[in-house]
Design a protein around this motif. Structure first.
Motif, PDB file in Angstrom:
ATOM      1  N   PRO A  78       0.834  -1.203   0.000  1.00  0.00           N
ATOM      2  CA  PRO A  78       0.000   0.000   0.000  1.00  0.00           C
ATOM      3  C   PRO A  78       0.868   1.251   0.000  1.00  0.00           C
ATOM      4  CG  PRO A  78      -0.074  -1.089   2.150  1.00  0.00           C
ATOM      5  CD  PRO A  78       0.939  -1.827   1.323  1.00  0.00           C
ATOM      6  N   PRO A  79       0.304   2.377  -0.429  1.00  0.00           N
ATOM      7  CA  PRO A  79       1.081   3.623  -0.457  1.00  0.00           C
ATOM      8  C   PRO A  79       1.374   4.108   0.955  1.00  0.00           C
ATOM      9  CG  PRO A  79      -1.207   4.084  -0.887  1.00  0.00           C
ATOM     10  CD  PRO A  79      -1.084   2.592  -0.836  1.00  0.00           C
ATOM     11  N   ILE A  80       2.405   4.902   1.077  1.00  0.00           N
ATOM     12  CA  ILE A  80       2.783   5.345   2.418  1.00  0.00           C
ATOM     13  C   ILE A  80       1.961   6.567   2.856  1.00  0.00           C
ATOM     14  CG2 ILE A  80       4.648   6.949   1.878  1.00  0.00           C
ATOM     15  CD1 ILE A  80       6.323   5.242   3.926  1.00  0.00           C
ATOM     16  N   PHE A  81       1.451   7.311   1.888  1.00  0.00           N
ATOM     17  CA  PHE A  81       0.563   8.436   2.194  1.00  0.00           C
ATOM     18  C   PHE A  81      -0.865   8.107   1.806  1.00  0.00           C
ATOM     19  CE2 PHE A  81       4.437  10.954   1.150  1.00  0.00           C
ATOM     20  CZ  PHE A  81       4.566  11.585   2.364  1.00  0.00           C
ATOM     21  N   GLU A  82      -1.809   8.662   2.544  1.00  0.00           N
ATOM     22  CA  GLU A  82      -3.221   8.610   2.156  1.00  0.00           C
ATOM     23  C   GLU A  82      -3.793  10.006   2.342  1.00  0.00           C
ATOM     24  OE1 GLU A  82      -5.302   5.953   1.354  1.00  0.00           O
ATOM     25  OE2 GLU A  82      -4.017   4.215   1.771  1.00  0.00           O
ATOM     26  N   TYR A  83      -4.853  10.316   1.583  1.00  0.00           N
ATOM     27  CA  TYR A  83      -5.588  11.530   1.902  1.00  0.00           C
ATOM     28  C   TYR A  83      -6.326  11.305   3.217  1.00  0.00           C
ATOM     29  CZ  TYR A  83      -4.674  13.926  -2.490  1.00  0.00           C
ATOM     30  OH  TYR A  83      -4.067  14.568  -3.528  1.00  0.00           O
ATOM     31  N   TYR A 119       1.029  11.457  11.511  1.00  0.00           N
ATOM     32  CA  TYR A 119       1.740  12.608  10.964  1.00  0.00           C
ATOM     33  C   TYR A 119       0.953  13.128   9.768  1.00  0.00           C
ATOM     34  CZ  TYR A 119       5.963  11.206  13.519  1.00  0.00           C
ATOM     35  OH  TYR A 119       6.874  10.877  14.482  1.00  0.00           O
ATOM     36  N   LYS A 120       0.574  14.396   9.814  1.00  0.00           N
ATOM     37  CA  LYS A 120      -0.251  14.964   8.756  1.00  0.00           C
ATOM     38  C   LYS A 120       0.493  16.109   8.082  1.00  0.00           C
ATOM     39  CE  LYS A 120      -3.911  14.110  12.021  1.00  0.00           C
ATOM     40  NZ  LYS A 120      -3.016  14.069  13.202  1.00  0.00           N
ATOM     41  N   PHE A 121       0.256  16.280   6.812  1.00  0.00           N
ATOM     42  CA  PHE A 121       0.697  17.522   6.177  1.00  0.00           C
ATOM     43  C   PHE A 121      -0.090  17.825   4.927  1.00  0.00           C
ATOM     44  CE2 PHE A 121       3.267  13.991   5.811  1.00  0.00           C
ATOM     45  CZ  PHE A 121       4.219  14.044   4.824  1.00  0.00           C
ATOM     46  N   MET A 139      -2.743  15.308   3.923  1.00  0.00           N
ATOM     47  CA  MET A 139      -2.281  13.938   3.735  1.00  0.00           C
ATOM     48  C   MET A 139      -1.877  13.357   5.080  1.00  0.00           C
ATOM     49  SD  MET A 139      -0.153  13.858   0.211  1.00  0.00           S
ATOM     50  CE  MET A 139       1.299  14.728   0.770  1.00  0.00           C
ATOM     51  N   LEU A 166       0.522  10.299   6.831  1.00  0.00           N
ATOM     52  CA  LEU A 166       1.524   9.234   6.719  1.00  0.00           C
ATOM     53  C   LEU A 166       0.933   8.061   7.497  1.00  0.00           C
ATOM     54  CD1 LEU A 166       4.404   8.998   5.553  1.00  0.00           C
ATOM     55  CD2 LEU A 166       5.266   9.849   7.732  1.00  0.00           C
TER      56      LEU A 166
END
Lengths: 424, 424
Positions: free
Chosen positions: B48-53, B70-72, B81, B83
């Motif tokens: 799976p991707p390391i970032f999600e919305y 962790y959000k950014f 996004m 993490l």
């Protein structure tokens, strides 16, 4: 269905890859293959952290790379953290700070994801998967040749044959700039024109710089220094500057060792290949596959990097982009590696204990076994599972009876469980 | 040395792990072992991707977990996004959105890092390495038993023997709360007291809730429902509520299948184990190793999660914490797996081509070969490399001569290269 299906908003941040099973099998196969080559050369795997403090790691990263990095504030102490946009500076930091007392050379390899903001229109991924290695503490040309040899062996082991390694040597360019006495500003302009291989821009820059004709011709000649062995001799004839000659002598030695290994068809020399000039300090290389515009990987000598973290140390290394390797591989070979010995074991009496026991027996024999507990007859099982990518069905019926079905040929055998087990 | 050595500021964000070679070999060995067990049960790896919305993945994550994430901000479109702080919701999203048309059940496994802010004083890592699997689309008890069996097989294959699986069943507790007609507020208070196994707090809560003595006794009894088979029978006698009885019948079936597989010594039942109650919907479990306070892994049934992303689907799964596995493993077994067949090949005449050729021959025979180009005699080589973790030195001298040195025994043999090669 969910509201998302009807939404125009993307579900996933762009450039964030999801690997479904087939792609994940490919990726794993490629990573394992490349790492196995590193290991066979005595490299040891390391796993650097995914975050670094910005002020620490920035010592070893260019402004451009830092600009592309994802940054955020550590909640605990307010310091800025960076999600790694590159692995080599991390390895350099580890070598200088954590392994300073370990005898050199160090041979380290890694498989790691890195994160970069890229312009959306470029269509570039923002999570990149790198597989690479670093040879730290070895100054000689054998180190340059070693990392290039590993790259070639890894590509061949993956099964790629149609690739080229473009060898450059930034010290030749650096030697020429310094030896001809170009001012720092002019060097930068020349560098930019050479990187773009823009002949008319280069002529313009040299003209405006007021460089005498003989010097200008030497510099312009770089754009033609592209080819095979003969390039080194052409460059040799171009200048007697000691720094340039030393750079060429090293390149010749490395080139010859690689030719002697039988890889001539994969090698190109390109003395105008001077990207990453601020970072690299010697022989550099890029890996290209046919019909792929983006390099499969790149690397080179970076003798100044480790020292930025405390302990000066000559080093070289390279990294592949795993996804580019995967694309090249799929174009060349296509097929998913066969999953061996897969059996769907169906217990039709819903006897969970028997299902678990027999499945375990089969796994101990080396089969991959999917367990299935459901009342069904043979016809139903064939209808449902033939064509579902399963190789064989092993159906447990009443008592000791079983049916073995080969999904590819359609053949069926009935008999007692131990008899059919011996026919698997 | 660098200014950093004299600085009190940490070089690395806390909780961010760096794996130097020995630890990385351990980690890889453990990951490969666990994944090989998943694969032998027919699970397929996904990445799976390391970032999600944040707005997308939040559907499948608790407030608590989101708070730790962790959000950014995505530079491109300003969306938030995340993490990933957990993998299971990502797999659920993938199953619902990307694999909705793939026949169920899906058997998926993964190896992935997750990121969580933790209170610093807790000493908890913020980058965690999970290895897990999900069985999606199977409602029956055979699915619960399957994932627990995989966990046990993986632990045994790693070489751990001193571990316990604590089995819980949140539906028993839920059935009791609903069947006894406790108001939602009171349920929450009861839940909190049971999770902490705080008998006096529970008594106080039940008293203030005005619950009749008979009901209160049934609830309080949960705190004692801890042990082996007999626990299920005790619980059975405690209530005739159909939801509770169904929950127990399933637990009994799963427990018996695992006992039949010979794993009784590793099993404990704990009906007061109801952590993750909001998330789990059936049998849950935690894995404990002797003398380690933190679980090695946990998992259970989560029938409502996949549906939050669009396609309702009963599911179960679990994940190990790779670092906890590593610690348990090192405590139990300690030794680094031997690296087989390592040879340091020293070319003392500095003939690069010969060094590369012979090294390649040896690698093709299966040896791990470290190349070394340096003028030195035998005594010097022994002094430098004996005790450096290398098994054998193969020194190329003048002409066809060579010396083979066993670093462990100290034995030396001289002779012609082909003769010594045959003695490796």
């Amino acid at each position: 269905m969910t509201k998302f299906k009807n939404s125009n908003r993307p579900m996933l941040p762009r450039g964030m890859a999801t690997f479904l099973p087939e792609a994940a099998i490919h990726k794993r196969h490629i990573e394992e293959t490349v790492l196995s080559v590193f290991l066979s050369w005595g490299y040891l795997e390391v796993i650097p952290p995914i975050f670094e403090y910005l002020d620490v790691i920035a010592l070893g990263m260019s402004e451009e790379l830092l600009e592309k990095g994802y940054k955020f504030v550590d909640r605990g102490n307010g310091r800025l953290m960076l999600l790694r946009p590159d692995v080599t500076p991390q390895i350099a930091r580890m070598a200088a700070m954590l392994m300073a007392d370990v005898p050199k050379p160090l041979r380290l390899c890694y498989r790691a994801n890195v994160f970069r903001h890229e312009e959306e229109h470029a269509g570039r991924a923002r999570e990149l998967f790198q597989i690479g290695g670093e040879l730290i503490g070895l100054e000689g040309p054998e180190a340059d040749a070693e990392v290039i040899a590993i790259a070639i062996e890894a590509l061949l082991k993956i099964g790629l044959t149609d690739f080229k390694i473009a060898l450059g040597q930034v010290e030749f360019f650096r030697g020429l700039m310094n030896g001809l006495g170009l001012a720092s500003d002019l060097q930068k302009q020349v560098h930019a024109a050479v990187v773009r291989k823009d002949r008319s821009k280069l002529a313009e820059v040299l003209d405006q710089g007021g460089l005498p004709e003989t010097k200008a011709r030497q510099i312009t000649a770089i754009l033609s220094l592209f080819g095979q062995d003969e390039v080194i001799e052409q460059a040799w004839g171009l200048t007697t500057l000691p720094a340039c000659r030393a750079a060429l002598a090293r390149l010749r030695e490395v080139f010859r060792a690689l030719i002697a290994a039988g890889w001539k068809e994969h090698l190109i020399i390109d003395l105008a290949e001077i990207r990453g000039f601020d970072y690299y300090t010697g022989i550099i290389f890029e890996v290209f596959a046919k019909d792929l515009g983006v390099p499969l990987g790149r690397g080179g000598r970076y003798d100044s990097l480790v020292g930025k973290f405390g302990t000066p140390c000559p080093s070289t290394g390279f990294a592949f982009d795993a996804e580019q390797l995967q694309w090249a591989w799929q174009k060349t070979l296509g097929a998913v590696p066969e999953v061996p010995g897969e059996v769907l074991l169906i217990e039709t009496r819903r006897d969970m204990v028997r299902l678990f026991q027999l499945a375990r027996t089969l796994r101990e024999k080396g089969y991959r076994v999917i367990q299935h507990l459901e009342k069904m007859d043979v016809r139903e099982a064939v209808t449902r599972f033939q064509g579902a990518g399963i190789q064989r069905l092993f159906m447990l019926m009443g008592g000791e009876k079983a049916v073995l079905i080969n999904c590819r040929t359609g053949s069926q055998q009935s008999g007692r469980i131990p008899v059919l087990l011996s026919k698997l």
